[in-house]
Motif scaffolding. Structure first.
Motif, PDB file in Angstrom:
ATOM      1  N   PHE A  13       0.812  -1.198   0.000  1.00  0.00           N
ATOM      2  CA  PHE A  13       0.000   0.000   0.000  1.00  0.00           C
ATOM      3  C   PHE A  13       0.850   1.254   0.000  1.00  0.00           C
ATOM      4  O   PHE A  13       0.373   2.358  -0.249  1.00  0.00           O
ATOM      5  CB  PHE A  13      -0.900  -0.049   1.249  1.00  0.00           C
ATOM      6  N   VAL A  14       2.143   1.082   0.303  1.00  0.00           N
ATOM      7  CA  VAL A  14       3.012   2.239   0.515  1.00  0.00           C
ATOM      8  C   VAL A  14       3.142   3.180  -0.685  1.00  0.00           C
ATOM      9  O   VAL A  14       3.033   4.395  -0.509  1.00  0.00           O
ATOM     10  CB  VAL A  14       4.401   1.767   1.010  1.00  0.00           C
ATOM     11  N   PRO A  15       3.392   2.673  -1.893  1.00  0.00           N
ATOM     12  CA  PRO A  15       3.571   3.630  -3.000  1.00  0.00           C
ATOM     13  C   PRO A  15       2.419   4.622  -3.094  1.00  0.00           C
ATOM     14  O   PRO A  15       2.630   5.824  -3.213  1.00  0.00           O
ATOM     15  CB  PRO A  15       3.621   2.733  -4.247  1.00  0.00           C
ATOM     16  N   PHE A  16       1.213   4.082  -3.032  1.00  0.00           N
ATOM     17  CA  PHE A  16       0.046   4.945  -3.132  1.00  0.00           C
ATOM     18  C   PHE A  16      -0.017   5.915  -1.968  1.00  0.00           C
ATOM     19  O   PHE A  16      -0.268   7.106  -2.135  1.00  0.00           O
ATOM     20  CB  PHE A  16      -1.208   4.068  -3.164  1.00  0.00           C
ATOM     21  N   LEU A  17       0.237   5.381  -0.782  1.00  0.00           N
ATOM     22  CA  LEU A  17       0.189   6.197   0.427  1.00  0.00           C
ATOM     23  C   LEU A  17       1.196   7.340   0.337  1.00  0.00           C
ATOM     24  O   LEU A  17       0.916   8.488   0.682  1.00  0.00           O
ATOM     25  CB  LEU A  17       0.505   5.312   1.637  1.00  0.00           C
ATOM     26  N   LEU A  18       2.365   7.005  -0.150  1.00  0.00           N
ATOM     27  CA  LEU A  18       3.415   8.006  -0.276  1.00  0.00           C
ATOM     28  C   LEU A  18       2.991   9.107  -1.247  1.00  0.00           C
ATOM     29  O   LEU A  18       3.178  10.304  -0.991  1.00  0.00           O
ATOM     30  CB  LEU A  18       4.695   7.333  -0.791  1.00  0.00           C
ATOM     31  N   PHE A  19       2.411   8.673  -2.346  1.00  0.00           N
ATOM     32  CA  PHE A  19       1.959   9.634  -3.348  1.00  0.00           C
ATOM     33  C   PHE A  19       0.936  10.594  -2.753  1.00  0.00           C
ATOM     34  O   PHE A  19       1.028  11.812  -2.917  1.00  0.00           O
ATOM     35  CB  PHE A  19       1.366   8.879  -4.539  1.00  0.00           C
TER      36      PHE A  19
END
Lengths: 300, 378, 315
Positions: C41-47
């Motif tokens: 889930f991190v990439p999206f969260l980071l974005f």
């Protein structure tokens, strides 16, 4: 320009109740439709006339204007980039959340609602501040990424790249919604488990089993993003990037007739996108009998 | 003159006749069930009685009054829907009180009546609950109470149990019957579940394709079906197509075998017929042992091999293959069924008067197929 | 349930000390499964963090800082709430949004009902498609469409003058470039929006409810007053909230139309971003914060109402 998502059901009802109207409803409907159609008609005529006669001069001058093609191409490029980025980022995430992280769903829903509470104008302001001015708290919270991005060699402030990222966020609600709906409609969990039990890995399942089945949802999302970006004014204006809607505004302030013809062109462009989405929704697999969910964008 | 009369009721939807020349008399206090597969017109009849559809032809009389053209809200009927149709924004009590509040009944009377009805349907403490807080069975009971609150002359139930679990279905159908009898209420019940119909009805109207095939007591319909459709739709049965050799003596030629059936004076020699035998009338014996011939010597004995053995609790069902194209079903009390196993050679026996002989014409054949299709859906 | 009471040894899966019958993964595997799940889930969260959350955080933070000294202060808010023109901007924004939301909701609801009852299928689909397009047709093009229609030299303006001798601008004192002109223009996208949101809500009105009510003796009027409208109410409120938020955050249409001569909050914020010297950035943050607060209230109400709808529908 901030965007907002609407969901509509195209009702395909089996039995229609008869004659139970309140009487006035048809009148209201007619009035509303008139109100919606008249400005379009007026604009068309206005655009076709320069001074006192009706001709296609304005349309001709539009197409010969250099700025027209330049801004149109820029907008198309931005739209394409935003769409691709949005789809690439959100589709796997939506699948991942559906499958492995149902706990994150409230978080997703929250993130999808934020663009409503933080419309384009506010977001533009915030982005300019974050990437234009330094700030320790922000630097820490972003794990050091913001300073990296704000300075050499990235220098994102007021760049088309930042604009694209902002567009992805703005489109988030109505990229997530159709894809999520589609994922639910095809019973993703069960399909994936069936695939895994037959030996397929995560990526293979996603690409060969799930994606083909949610294609209408993905394409709807793509078309929505594309049309949103094509018409987006607020962020582009405040980032000082010369896109098509900006050109439209500038032209309009100087030449009302030319602006009218451009407006008609805009309308047709919008029409093509929206009709495309509607057609796609109709052919979506697994859509329930009397409910077709359609997500529409409203640009301001 | 019965309490509720349907005279020559016909209903067209476009060019199709959903219901064709129906005549029905319902006595006061009677529980009548309309039983049939989907599309047979049973729901259409119910909706015409309720007033949601107008008959294309014919009259509906309630207690002498012609209500054919009266609007639905002015008919003294209470309706229970398949999907419960409880108003979601009102709790159970408010739902039940709805009909009474329209009549401007005083508040204390309403409160008392609601409490009574909640008790009657066994939901005394659930008055404050909203529909989404109740189970399916509970919702349907509230719906029943709501329909009874306005003291209707006729209670109409449109497949009320279809949406419920099996166990709930059985207990709730008994409750509905109990309440109906307690209140001596006239009720018309629509269902496609023949077990349900047999269990709780005073009379059953078996319907197919817009007409009534047979209107009779449940026992009669089960033991003496008068049409091929009624015979094959209600209950499980063994049925054979054959040729009537002798109508007077009761001999029937079925697939190279002669069956002894009761004499059928109203049919002729050479008629094509359907012979029906209920599985519980068929007894199973080991073929090595001597075959028990009944007292007057004329029994039916068919040899076969047990193909499938299904334990159903109180009895066991055997599927016995008697020739290439035919299997017969025999239901045997499970105690006795212990001695029999798959692949065993057996002899199936049934007395002549266990057979039902029905004339087989082209339409009957089609209806037979219709009944079988319904079975396959399960 | 008494397990094993009569028969002594039983096959119960309860063991002393444990009351759970579930098979549990060894604790270690649980952890790593969880971590990997969140990792995906991190990439999206980071974005989202970088481009959605942090700008909001920045605004909140800066609204409490003095833009010159960087010191913690509430002066931005004090100025915002005391200066008449800023208060006025909020008032105008809110009343504009309320008015267009109510007009859109009222006319839109009846129009939707008319649409809902439309028998001819192709006509209904045509209107729905058209509404989708119209709801999407906002911002700069819409502003110019109205200029072309009822602007000073607009088609209708000229028509009225030449054929009916009605002078819109001088005689009737109408102007597209005022509050009510903006209301007119905003209504153009609010109406179809209302139609698109309300249509599914109407479809969710099950025909059995109507039949049950009729069967219990309700007339048409009583059905609407006591069953249909109460059931629809949460959806209608949610729709109105959405219309409100839609209008409140709008910038492009107002800008294209009035070029900033209309005093509403989005325009003010636009000034700050453009570096208009008369406006202090700190103040801009306060204004933005004000917008966020108002919108949060609207969106919260929207969410609460929608949740009630799905509760009632049993979903």
């Amino acid at each position: 320009m901030a965007q907002a998502v609407r969901e509509i059901n195209l009702p395909v009802r089996k039995d229609r109740p008869k004659g139970q109207g309140l009487g006035v409803d048809k009148i209201f409907l007619t009035l509303v439709l008139l109100f919606l159609i008249v400005p379009l008609g007026a604009t068309l005529i206005f655009g076709l006339s320069s001074g006192n006669s009706i001709n296609f001069n304005t349309f001709q001058s539009v197409f010969t204007d250099h700025d027209f093609s330049q801004t149109l191409l820029l907008s198309l490029g931005l739209a394409l980039a935003s769409t691709i980025l949005a789809i690439l980022l959100i589709t796997p995430t939506a699948y991942w959340v559906q499958l492995r992280l149902p706990r994150a769903r409230p978080l997703m829903d929250f993130l999808a609602l934020v663009p409503f509470a933080v419309p384009a104008i506010v977001m533009a302001f915030g982005l300019v501040e974050v990437y234009g001015t330094g700030n320790t708290l922000i630097n820490i919270l972003s794990f050091g990424l913001v300073p990296v991005l704000s300075n050499e060699p990235f220098n994102v402030v007021n760049t088309p790249q930042l604009l694209v990222c902002a567009y992805v966020i703005i489109s988030l609600p109505f990229v997530y919604r159709p894809i999520d709906n589609n994922l639910r409609a095809i019973n993703t969990k069960v399909l994936s488990e069936a695939a895994y039990s037959l030996g397929s890995g995560w990526w293979r399942t996603f690409l060969t089993i799930i994606l083909p089945n949610i294609l209408p949802g993905v394409i709807s999302a793509a078309l929505l993003t594309f049309s949103t970006v094509m018409g987006e004014f607020t962020l582009a204006s405040l980032f000082s990037i010369y896109t098509f809607p900006i050109y439209l505004n500038v032209t309009g302030q100087n030449d009302a007739h030319k602006a009218a013809s451009l407006t008609i062109l805009s309308f047709f462009l919008t029409m093509i996108f929206v009709l495309g989405i509607i057609l796609l929704v109709r052919i979506r697999p697994g859509s329930r009998g009397n409910e077709d969910r359609l997500d529409i964008v409203a640009a301001k | 003159m019965a309490f509720l009369e349907l005279e020559h009721i016909t209903k067209y939807f476009g060019r199709t006749a959903a219901v064709m020349d129906i005549n029905l008399s319902v006595e006061q206090g009677e529980f009548l069930t309309l039983l049939g597969p989907s599309g047979c017109g049973k729901t259409t009849i119910l909706r015409m009685v309720a007033g949601f559809e107008t008959p294309s032809n014919g009259n509906i009389l309630l207690d002498g009054d012609d209500i054919t053209n009266r609007s639905a809200s002015k008919r003294p009927m209470g309706m229970v829907f398949q999907s419960y149709a409880l108003f979601p924004h009102m709790n159970a009590e408010q739902n039940i009180a709805f009909g009474l509040s329209i009549k401007r009944t005083p508040k204390d009377v309403i409160a008392r009546r609601c409490a009574e009805l909640l008790e009657l349907v066994g939901l005394g403490d659930k008055g404050r609950n909203f529909p989404h807080q109740l189970s399916g069975g509970q919702q349907q009971r509230v719906a029943l109470a709501r329909a009874l609150a306005v003291e209707p002359k006729v209670l109409l139930l449109d497949e009320p149990l279809s949406a419920l679990d099996a166990k709930v279905r059985v207990s709730l159908r008994n409750e509905i019957r109990r309440i109906q009898q307690q209140l001596k209420m006239t009720a018309i019940y629509v269902t496609h579940d023949q077990e349900e119909a047999l269990a709780i009805s005073d009379r059953i109207a078996v319907m197919a394709r817009g007409s009534i095939e047979q209107l009779d007591l449940p026992e009669e319909i089960y033991n003496n079906p008068r049409t091929v459709f009624a015979a094959t739709f209600v209950g499980t049965s063994n049925h054979f197509n054959g040729l009537l050799e002798s109508a007077s003596e009761g001999l029937c030629q079925v697939e190279h075998q002669t069956l002894h059936v009761p004499p059928v004076p109203n049919l002729h020699d050479g008629d094509r017929v359907l012979v029906m035998v209920r599985p519980e009338e068929v007894s199973v014996q080991n073929s090595e042992e001597g075959v028990n011939v009944s007292a007057n010597g004329a029994g039916n004995h068919i040899a076969g091999v047990i193909e499938l053995r299904t334990f159903l609790g109180p009895f066991t069902r055997f599927h016995v293959r008697v020739n290439e194209s035919t299997t017969m079903t025999a239901d045997v009390p499970s105690q006795q069924a212990r001695d029999y196993y798959v692949a065993q050679r057996v002899v199936l026996s049934f007395p002549p008067d266990a057979c039902q002989v029905l004339p087989l014409d082209k339409e009957a054949v089609e209806l037979e197929r219709l009944a079988e299709a319904e079975e396959e859906k399960v | 349930m008494q397990l094993g009471a009569a028969t002594g040894k039983t096959e119960s899966v309860t063991t002393p000390g444990q009351s759970s019958v579930k098979i549990r993964r060894p604790a270690g595997i649980n952890w790593s499964y969880s971590i990997i799940s969140w990792l995906g889930f991190v990439p999206f969260l980071l974005f989202c963090l970088l481009f959605e959350i942090l700008p909001a955080v920045m605004i909140i933070q800066n609204s409490f800082l003095d833009s010159n000294t960087g010191a913690l202060t509430s002066s931005n808010y004090q100025i915002m709430l005391s200066h008449l023109s800023y208060v006025h901007a909020f008032q105008t924004s809110i009343s504009l949004s309320v008015v267009t939301a109510l007009i859109g909701a009222f006319f839109g609801f009846f129009a939707t009902y008319g649409l809902y009852n439309l028998r001819t299928g192709w006509l209904r689909n045509l209107v729905i498609s058209f509404s989708s397009i119209a709801a999407n047709f906002a911002g700069v093009p819409l502003a110019f469409a109205f200029v072309s229609t009822v602007g000073v030299t607009g088609f209708i303006t000229v028509l009225l003058l030449r054929w009916f001798h009605i002078d819109l601008y001088n005689g009737l004192n109408f102007s597209l470039y005022t509050f009510w002109g903006l209301v007119l223009v905003y209504t153009y996208f609010q109406l179809p929006l209302m139609i698109l949101i309300t249509l599914p809500a109407l479809s969710a009105l099950r025909p059995e409810w109507r039949e049950a009510a009729t069967n219990l003796g309700a007339s048409n009027f009583i059905y609407w007053r006591r069953v249909a409208l109460p059931i629809l109410l949460p959806s209608l409120i949610a729709a109105t909230m959405l219309l409100f938020a839609n209008s409140f955050g709008a910038y492009a249409t107002a800008y294209a139309l009035a070029q900033g001569s209309i005093n509403i909050v989005p325009i003010l914020i636009g000034f700050v971003v453009n570096g208009n010297v008369s406006l202090d950035p700190g103040l801009g943050n306060a204004l933005a914060m004000g917008m966020i607060v108002v919108l949060l209230i609207a969106v919260s109400l929207y969410t609460v109402m929608l949740r009630r709808v799905s509760k009632w529908q049993g979903r």
